[in-house]
Design a protein around this motif. Structure first.
Motif, PDB file in Angstrom:
ATOM      1  N   LEU A   1       0.830  -1.195   0.000  1.00 22.82           N
ATOM      2  CA  LEU A   1       0.000   0.000   0.000  1.00 22.82           C
ATOM      3  C   LEU A   1       0.867   1.248   0.000  1.00 22.82           C
ATOM      4  O   LEU A   1       0.642   2.204  -0.742  1.00 22.82           O
ATOM      5  CB  LEU A   1      -0.915   0.010   1.220  1.00 22.82           C
ATOM      6  N   PHE A   2       1.878   1.227   0.843  1.00 24.50           N
ATOM      7  CA  PHE A   2       2.716   2.408   0.964  1.00 24.50           C
ATOM      8  C   PHE A   2       3.451   2.711  -0.329  1.00 24.50           C
ATOM      9  O   PHE A   2       3.482   3.866  -0.788  1.00 24.50           O
ATOM     10  CB  PHE A   2       3.723   2.220   2.104  1.00 24.50           C
ATOM     11  N   SER A   3       4.037   1.721  -0.918  1.00 21.72           N
ATOM     12  CA  SER A   3       4.823   2.001  -2.115  1.00 21.72           C
ATOM     13  C   SER A   3       3.942   2.400  -3.282  1.00 21.72           C
ATOM     14  O   SER A   3       4.319   3.257  -4.084  1.00 21.72           O
ATOM     15  CB  SER A   3       5.709   0.814  -2.484  1.00 21.72           C
ATOM     16  N   SER A   4       2.768   1.871  -3.346  1.00 22.19           N
ATOM     17  CA  SER A   4       1.883   2.338  -4.416  1.00 22.19           C
ATOM     18  C   SER A   4       1.412   3.750  -4.147  1.00 22.19           C
ATOM     19  O   SER A   4       1.262   4.553  -5.076  1.00 22.19           O
ATOM     20  CB  SER A   4       0.691   1.395  -4.591  1.00 22.19           C
ATOM     21  N   GLY A   5       1.224   4.072  -2.891  1.00 23.58           N
ATOM     22  CA  GLY A   5       0.907   5.458  -2.594  1.00 23.58           C
ATOM     23  C   GLY A   5       2.019   6.399  -3.024  1.00 23.58           C
ATOM     24  O   GLY A   5       1.776   7.462  -3.595  1.00 23.58           O
TER      25      GLY A   5
ATOM     26  N   MET B   1      -1.141   5.938   1.499  1.00 21.91           N
ATOM     27  CA  MET B   1       0.003   5.859   2.415  1.00 21.91           C
ATOM     28  C   MET B   1      -0.459   5.857   3.853  1.00 21.91           C
ATOM     29  O   MET B   1       0.044   5.107   4.697  1.00 21.91           O
ATOM     30  CB  MET B   1       0.949   7.038   2.157  1.00 21.91           C
ATOM     31  N   LEU B   2      -1.434   6.676   4.120  1.00 17.16           N
ATOM     32  CA  LEU B   2      -1.919   6.738   5.505  1.00 17.16           C
ATOM     33  C   LEU B   2      -2.548   5.408   5.895  1.00 17.16           C
ATOM     34  O   LEU B   2      -2.419   4.936   7.032  1.00 17.16           O
ATOM     35  CB  LEU B   2      -2.923   7.877   5.642  1.00 17.16           C
ATOM     36  N   ASN B   3      -3.251   4.847   4.965  1.00 15.91           N
ATOM     37  CA  ASN B   3      -3.845   3.559   5.272  1.00 15.91           C
ATOM     38  C   ASN B   3      -2.813   2.497   5.537  1.00 15.91           C
ATOM     39  O   ASN B   3      -3.003   1.650   6.427  1.00 15.91           O
ATOM     40  CB  ASN B   3      -4.733   3.106   4.113  1.00 15.91           C
ATOM     41  N   ALA B   4      -1.733   2.575   4.812  1.00 16.68           N
ATOM     42  CA  ALA B   4      -0.657   1.619   5.070  1.00 16.68           C
ATOM     43  C   ALA B   4      -0.200   1.721   6.510  1.00 16.68           C
ATOM     44  O   ALA B   4      -0.012   0.714   7.206  1.00 16.68           O
ATOM     45  CB  ALA B   4       0.496   1.887   4.112  1.00 16.68           C
ATOM     46  N   GLY B   5      -0.039   2.950   6.966  1.00 18.90           N
ATOM     47  CA  GLY B   5       0.363   3.139   8.343  1.00 18.90           C
ATOM     48  C   GLY B   5      -0.648   2.554   9.309  1.00 18.90           C
ATOM     49  O   GLY B   5      -0.303   1.924  10.317  1.00 18.90           O
TER      50      GLY B   5
ATOM     51  N   VAL C   1      -9.221   9.918  12.019  1.00 14.16           N
ATOM     52  CA  VAL C   1      -9.895  11.208  12.233  1.00 14.16           C
ATOM     53  C   VAL C   1      -9.049  12.343  11.660  1.00 14.16           C
ATOM     54  O   VAL C   1      -9.532  13.253  10.985  1.00 14.16           O
ATOM     55  CB  VAL C   1     -10.163  11.410  13.733  1.00 14.16           C
ATOM     56  N   LEU C   2      -7.762  12.294  11.927  1.00 17.16           N
ATOM     57  CA  LEU C   2      -6.894  13.369  11.440  1.00 17.16           C
ATOM     58  C   LEU C   2      -6.837  13.371   9.927  1.00 17.16           C
ATOM     59  O   LEU C   2      -6.802  14.426   9.295  1.00 17.16           O
ATOM     60  CB  LEU C   2      -5.500  13.186  12.028  1.00 17.16           C
ATOM     61  N   THR C   3      -6.805  12.224   9.343  1.00 14.01           N
ATOM     62  CA  THR C   3      -6.819  12.164   7.892  1.00 14.01           C
ATOM     63  C   THR C   3      -8.043  12.828   7.315  1.00 14.01           C
ATOM     64  O   THR C   3      -7.974  13.550   6.316  1.00 14.01           O
ATOM     65  CB  THR C   3      -6.759  10.701   7.432  1.00 14.01           C
TER      66      THR C   3
END
Lengths: 103, 632, 164
Positions: free
Chosen positions: A16-20, A40-44, A69-71
């Motif tokens: 997920l992160f690398s595709s982001g 990327m945030l979802n990856a985290g 929430v912050l996203t």
């Protein structure tokens, strides 16, 4: 199975992160870039949720909820700004925006 | 502390009064007042009977001091007194002169230098004042610089003095190098020969001994009161003073040398004085002769006698010079052409009574007649010489005998002078000329004449010492040698008789004296020219000049081309080096600069214009850093 | 069973991601994002993070994606054209993302996680709720505050853009 499990989620997060990253680097449209940031945030979040499995006080999950929430806040404000820009400049393409900004 | 102030007042008051006088109208009065105060204070100092010493550290290892013992204090009184009398005289003598402010300023400067010389006891400081005194002498000799030959005379006298000063300085430097203590009055260790001879030669220069005696003759070009002060009483005595101070340190060979020179000088000068016509030149030679006596006294070990003769000589010689000044002044008004020539004088007793009286007193003292101070002092020198001769041996008898013979000559030329100037029929027409001697002119003369009597120095008119000497710290010696006074009296009387037979009023010689321009005999001609000493100076000077020309030629032809070669070579070398540097040093520098510029241009484009490229670069960097940390 | 669900959800996620990455059409990308987020929510369920899964669906899939879609609509003149965008730096991007992935892979491989016990409590949601109101109270309140601020700010910004 357990062994494979424990790394599977991590690979998922990595993917997920690398595709982001790819999306953010490559695409030209601002909304597209926002989508990449989302990824990327979802990856985290995935990472956080995975590691909270081993924690009895579930801190990772709570943190992930906060992150969501912050996203949401960030995306809403980014879109509002984007709408503003669009209203002013009539473009939402990054290159053209930059040229407009450089003038 | 109060003594220091007193000493400084004595030292600086003449200078200050001279300077103040220079800028004000009443220069003479200010100078007189200043010097009289200085004189009074110096009397106080002299009666104090203490040895006063103030020291200060000049550089490391050199301590200068003001050191006044009894000898110095007595001499300071002497200098002040004679200066005062000369100043009083000059106030009248220089009245019509335009430059009298300058005169008194220079005189003040001279008195200051002389006092300073007497007050110090370190040879270097003494040398400083020595030079200052020489400078003052030069300034005063060349006072009437508008006249034709005067500047040249001043220069010559100064130069001859300077040559001797070089020797003195060389002596001092050698002493310093050898590590001797340069203060006088310290432990008497004998110095080595070479510096002693150099210092003695330096003293000779100041005191006009052979071969430096020419300058005193040239110095007669200045005003006569100047001659009275400087060239009779004080400055020329500085050399004697130095020798007196230094004599405990000198080895015996140098003392012998000094004695020989002194004796020869006095004899030579007396011979020269016999044939001269210019009254000032006669007196100058007389001074040289008497200085020769003083130097002789030091050489034979009778330094106290030399000091005594210095003091008495100061009085009567100053008196003689001032008297001569009066005579010249009178003759200047009466006979415009050559006021100094004795051939035109004669019969002046009626016209210048006071001058005549003091002149006679002083000249009798100079001749060395008993009942006068000159006899006392000269006799003590003769006695000292005789004792030295008995002690030393054969050759020393020549010195003593020559000294006694010179007494004869002295008496002869003194009588000649007096007879020619004052007695007999006047050789110029004086009948219509009225002249009144002014008080200011004859008052100093009277004082000086009176001091030429014996009373002030010793109650015994035939003695050979003085309580003054005793006061100065020299032990009284009861000396055997009663033949000496007898011999000297004999000499004096025979000299007078001889002179009288030739020059008595009415004698054939005197009446035709006017026509005597040149002496006929060979010795006379020789003596007239001062034994051709001037010619010797000229030859030596020319030889030195030729030597310096040769050296300059050498320098121009040989050394300069070498220097040119070296300088051109260095210029060429520098250009070659510049070339090398341009290629070999500048090249790599430029190369590295261009590499850096190239890289810089490349990397300058890295700052991207758009955000995505920036993100790319950011991520690349992050990967690299993380990779570094992970894999290394 | 779990394995098949795993594979299914992984396929969902992979599909969504590939559409996002490879497509130039923003609308397609937005819908694919929705798909991906739902798949990730399923992953959360499989990871025993139930509350998170629900939150994900509610907020992300139900909110953010709508927001993005609206944004797309409002910033393009839709006259039946496809909303297509450009993409540049493709090779560099590919290299970088692959390098990042490989870096992660290396890290994952080289770490020994040990045998971890799964310790999720059975009453998760109560625990999380209590934790919100006790341990993370300040953060909770701040989050609420931030939401409020963001809401007000976005509204204001949007309002600004609407009246010229």
């Amino acid at each position: 199975m357990n062994e494979w499990m424990s790394t599977y989620y991590l690979y998922l997060a990595a993917l997920l992160f690398s595709s982001g990253v790819f999306v953010v680097i490559t695409k030209k449209n601002l909304i597209f870039i926002l989508i990449g940031v989302e990824l990327m945030l979802n990856a985290g979040n995935v990472l956080l949720a995975f590691f909270s499995r081993f924690d009895s006080s579930l801190n990772g999950q709570i943190f992930a909820i906060f992150s969501v929430v912050l996203t949401v806040c960030e995306v809403s404000i980014a879109l509002a700004i984007l709408l503003n820009i669009y209203k002013k400049q009539r473009v939402s393409n990054l290159e053209e925006l930059q040229e407009v900004g450089n003038e | 502390m109060s003594e220091l102030i007193l000493i400084l007042i004595i030292l600086f008051l003449p200078l200050l009064s001279g300077l103040v006088g220079f800028i004000s109208k009443y220069s003479s009065i200010i100078s007189i007042v200043g010097v009289s105060f200085s004189f009074l204070f110096s009397l106080v100092l002299a009666f104090d009977r203490k040895v006063i010493r103030f020291e200060w550290l000049w550089v490391e290892g050199v301590v200068f001091s003001i050191h006044i013992d009894r000898i110095s204090s007595v001499l300071i009184v002497l200098v002040n007194l004679i200066s005062l009398l000369v100043l009083i005289y000059s106030s009248r003598y220089m009245e019509e002169d335009n430059g009298d402010k300058r005169y008194f300023a220079f005189l003040g400067f001279f008195i200051f230098s002389m006092l300073g010389l007497l007050m110090t006891n370190h040879l270097l400081l003494l040398f400083v004042f020595w030079e200052l005194v020489g400078l003052a002498s030069y300034l005063l000799i060349g006072f009437w610089y508008q006249k034709e030959s005067v500047p040249a005379s001043a220069r010559t006298s100064f130069m001859i003095n300077r040559i001797a000063d070089t020797s003195l300085l060389a002596g001092i430097i050698l002493l310093f190098r050898d590590g001797f203590d340069l203060t006088i009055g310290s432990e008497p260790i004998l110095w080595t020969i070479l510096p002693s001879i150099l210092i003695a030669v330096g003293a000779f220069g100041k005191s006009a001994q052979l071969p430096f005696s020419g300058w005193l003759l040239k110095a007669m070009a200045g005003p006569t009161p100047v001659s009275a002060l400087i060239h009779a009483a004080t400055m020329v005595a500085a050399g004697v003073y130095l020798l007196v101070r230094v004599s405990p340190f000198l080895p015996q060979e140098v003392l012998n040398f000094i004695a020989i020179i002194g004796c020869l000088t006095s004899c030579y000068a007396a011979i020269c004085a016999i044939v001269r016509h210019d009254i000032k030149k006669v007196l100058a030679f007389s001074t040289i002769s008497q200085l020769g006596y003083m130097v002789l006294g030091i050489g034979v070990g009778a330094a106290d006698a030399s000091l005594f003769h210095l003091i008495t000589h100061a009085f009567f010689k100053a008196g003689l010079f001032l008297g001569a000044a009066s005579v010249i002044n009178f003759m200047c008004n009466a006979h415009k052409n050559d006021s100094r020539d004795m051939r035109y004088m004669g019969g002046l007793t009626s016209k210048l009574p006071w001058t005549c009286r003091s002149f006679i007193l002083c000249s009798l003292a100079l001749a060395g007649l008993p009942l006068f101070s000159g006899f006392l002092s000269k006799d003590s020198i003769l006695l000292g010489a005789w004792l030295f001769a008995t002690k030393t041996g054969s050759w020393a008898y020549i010195i003593s005998d020559l000294a006694i013979f010179t007494t004869l000559l002295t008496a002869f030329y003194v009588a000649r002078m007096v007879l020619l100037v004052f007695f007999g029929t006047p050789r110029t027409n004086l009948t219509n000329y009225k002249y009144r001697e002014s008080k200011r002119l004859y008052f100093p003369l009277v004082i000086l004449g009176v001091f030429s009597l014996f009373i002030f120095f010793n109650l015994n008119p035939l003695g050979h010492s003085s309580y003054l000497i005793e006061y100065m710290g020299f032990p009284i010696q009861h000396l055997e040698g009663s033949i000496i006074p007898f011999l000297s009296i004999l000499m004096v009387i025979s000299g007078f008789v001889l002179a009288f037979s030739w020059f008595k009023p009415g004698a054939k010689y005197t009446t035709t004296y006017l026509k005597n321009s040149q002496p006929k005999s060979g010795l006379g001609i020789f003596a007239l020219e001062g034994f051709q000493l001037g010619e010797l100076y000229r030859r030596v000077g020319i030889a030195i000049y030729k030597l310096s020309l040769a050296a300059a030629y050498l320098d121009r032809q040989v050394i300069d081309p070498m220097l040119h070669f070296v300088s051109i070579g260095s210029v060429v070398g520098s250009k070659v080096l510049a070339l090398i540097e341009r290629f070999m040093v500048n090249g790599p520098v430029n190369l590295s600069a261009s590499i850096l510029a190239f890289l810089g241009k490349r990397f300058a484009g890295l700052s991207a214009r758009d955000g995505q490229t920036q993100i790319i670069w950011l991520l690349v960097m992050v990967i690299l850093i993380l990779g570094w940390f992970i894999f290394f | 069973m779990i394995g098949i669900i795993h594979i299914f959800i992984s396929v969902l996620i992979l599909l969504g991601v590939s559409i996002i990455v490879l497509s130039n059409n923003i609308v397609h990308a937005a819908y694919a994002l929705a798909l991906t987020l739902v798949g990730v929510a399923g992953m959360y369920v499989l990871m025993n993070a139930e509350l998170l899964a629900v939150v994900q669906i509610l907020i992300y899939a139900g909110g953010v994606v709508i927001l993005l879609a609206f944004g797309v609509m409002l910033t393009n003149r839709l006259r039946g054209e496809k909303v297509v965008t450009d993409s540049g730096n493709k090779w560099i991007g590919a290299i970088i993302s692959i390098v990042i992935f490989l870096g992660f892979a290396y890290l994952i491989q080289s770490t020994d996680f040990g045998a971890g016990e799964i310790r999720t409590p059975s009453d998760q949601i109560q625990q999380i709720g209590i934790a919100f109101l006790t341990k993370h109270l300040l953060a909770f309140e701040l989050i609420a505050f931030i939401l409020l601020v963001a809401l007000v700010g976005a509204a204001y910004l949007a309002k600004m853009s609407s009246d010229e």
